[in-house]
Design an enzyme around this catalytic site. Sequence first.
Site, mmCIF file in Angstrom:
data_model
loop_
_atom_site.group_PDB
_atom_site.id
_atom_site.type_symbol
_atom_site.label_atom_id
_atom_site.label_comp_id
_atom_site.label_asym_id
_atom_site.label_seq_id
_atom_site.Cartn_x
_atom_site.Cartn_y
_atom_site.Cartn_z
ATOM 1 N N GLY A 197 0.788 -1.262 -0.204
ATOM 2 C CA GLY A 197 -0.093 0.050 -0.001
ATOM 3 C C GLY A 197 0.840 1.011 0.220
ATOM 4 N N PRO A 198 0.341 2.409 -0.287
ATOM 5 C CA PRO A 198 0.908 3.554 -0.590
ATOM 6 C C PRO A 198 1.365 4.034 0.924
ATOM 7 C CG PRO A 198 -1.429 3.882 -0.887
ATOM 8 C CD PRO A 198 -1.189 2.545 -0.786
ATOM 9 N N THR A 201 -0.653 4.678 5.009
ATOM 10 C CA THR A 201 -1.688 3.908 5.030
ATOM 11 C C THR A 201 -1.696 2.906 6.372
ATOM 12 O OG1 THR A 201 -0.783 2.583 3.441
ATOM 13 C CG2 THR A 201 -2.405 3.869 2.701
ATOM 14 N N GLY A 202 -0.673 3.070 7.036
ATOM 15 C CA GLY A 202 -0.691 2.131 8.357
ATOM 16 C C GLY A 202 -0.309 0.874 8.344
ATOM 17 N N LYS A 203 0.519 0.601 7.417
ATOM 18 C CA LYS A 203 1.159 -0.482 7.264
ATOM 19 C C LYS A 203 1.959 -1.011 8.727
ATOM 20 C CE LYS A 203 3.084 0.110 3.330
ATOM 21 N NZ LYS A 203 2.759 1.513 3.069
ATOM 22 N N THR A 204 2.690 -0.428 9.173
ATOM 23 C CA THR A 204 3.717 -0.693 10.179
ATOM 24 C C THR A 204 2.737 -0.505 11.460
ATOM 25 O OG1 THR A 204 5.326 0.917 9.328
ATOM 26 C CG2 THR A 204 5.353 0.117 11.691
ATOM 27 N N GLU A 419 -9.246 32.051 -13.847
ATOM 28 C CA GLU A 419 -10.022 30.888 -12.825
ATOM 29 C C GLU A 419 -11.364 30.729 -13.092
ATOM 30 O OE1 GLU A 419 -8.153 28.952 -11.144
ATOM 31 O OE2 GLU A 419 -6.193 30.272 -11.261
ATOM 32 N N ASP A 494 -1.661 23.793 -16.331
ATOM 33 C CA ASP A 494 -2.756 23.479 -16.859
ATOM 34 C C ASP A 494 -2.632 22.455 -18.104
ATOM 35 O OD1 ASP A 494 -4.164 24.746 -15.009
ATOM 36 O OD2 ASP A 494 -4.844 26.516 -16.284
#
Length: 546
Positions: A197-198, A201-204, A419, A494
């Site tokens: 996962g990026p 993302t809370g892997k650890t 804009e 742009d």
Amino acid sequence: MFGRKLPSTRLIWIAAGALVLSIGAFVAFQSGATPEPTVVPFSDFVRDVQANQVKAVSTDGDGVEFERRDGTRFETVAPQGYIALNPTFVASLVEQGVRFNVTATEQSHGSNYTALVLGVLLFSAVGLTLYRLVTGRVPSLEKPRTIDSHEVGVTFNDVAGVDEAKDEVQEIVDFLKEPGRFSSIGGRIPRGILLVGPPGTGKTLLARWMAGEAGVPFISASGSEFVEMYAGVGASRIRKLFREARRHKSCIIFIDELDAVGRNRGGNSLSHEEREQTLNQLLVEMDGFSRSDSVVVVAATNRADILDAALLRPGRFDRQVTVGNPHLKGREQILRVHTRAIALESDVDLRSIARGTPGFSGADLPNLVNEAALSAARAGRPAVCNGDLDAARDKVLMGVERKSVVMSEHERVTCAYHEAGHAVVAALLPDADPLHKVTIIPRGRALGVTMQLPEADRHTHSKSFIQAQIAILMGGRVAEELFLRQMTSGASNDIERATELARKMVCELGMSPLGPVHFRRPSGAWDSDSRAAGFSEEAARRVDDE
Ligand code: NHX
Ligand code: ZN
């Protein structure tokens, strides 16, 4: 390298080593040379010259070293200029057949001390350099970090928002809790789990949570620690890691950034050989576990596709768990967890904040909450209001407001038209995401921003959505041309994004008359030839035309 904590006792040992080394070298150097000349009064020197007792003289001007015919050597200091201003003295020496030599460098008695000091400094420097290398790289000095299960400190809440991933690893947690239940049935429990996962993302956190849940120690290392300049160091660190693991009857080994070691082979980087060795060691260690061992290796990476296939074979990291950015529900959960300890006004609607933060990672959200709390505190308010959270979200998405940028009247007008052009097109196209905010207050690198937000999380994009996006991007420049009869450099970003989208539609998404064909982008110098890229020059031209 100096960022590491340096154990001071080791520093002292190294310093002492350097000192002993330098003194030793100095003594060796000295004993190898001829004995030091004795220092005598200058009058002794003159007397010996007159007595024709002198065989050789060496002087740097005032300092004089001389050797008598009997081989004894002496040293003295001449009165200032005595030799230089006394040609007859020198001439008489030469006449006597004395070898007379003038040296450029200082040879005075002070030089010994200088040499000693220099030697010590030099060897200390060498010692320190070695020390740096040593601390960074010799495995025996590094201990894998072990955390006992009750100290893991990751709660159910910390892994909020990644429910699917949690469910997937639950099975492994159960196995670690009760290994017997599984082995009696004869099932094979995954030895290696790959969390993909990026970043953020809370892997650890998930891995630590597993250890805490299962009640086993958590031993962690990072793949980057195994990639070293010196052959063998990485491999020996891997051995160390697994040796540490085997001391526990059951544990989780966590390897962060596995791609640092496990990148597929065939690259030709400098550390290639070393990485290969390290990788092989890892494979050997993983294969070395027996069925009854309840050690599970959990590794994290953000790119499973670049990993060496050998790592993914059965018995190794054969179980992949995707840890993605949280969905709407997960984001709301995470926001709830992280606002628990924060005073909130009643107008705060966490669900709508969650809806407005698509693509935010599990790490972005606590960040956003903190940002909002800071802004409330700065304004001297007692609680966080919805506006604080909104502003924090915009800051994360669009960059910091830079009110200090001074824009001329004409630039402001240009910006406003630009804009407005984006905004009008966005408002008129039914397939576009709704407008969220239009501003001509500079933010991040942009002087003005038009921002849209999706109504719900988007996982795929329709052709009409992408076309709308391209039209909106063009809207800024078009407005400048129509209403101000000008072009500015401001549209560069742009144009870049629109071109990128158009190319993707043709080359990757099959959304052009060229049909559903993937045209790999020619990248790098060696395959810039479009044939190496997998399609003909003819096809390349058609892609460009599209
Ligand atoms: C310059 N910057 O380069 C000035 C300082 C047309 C009113 N001379 O399109 O700010 O012109 O709709 C990420 C985001 C470059 C990367 C914006 C890299 C902008 C932004 C150039 C508004 N809004 N252009 C826009 C703008 C500019 C730029 C970027 C980036 C302008 C335009 C930047
Ligand atoms: Zn623009």
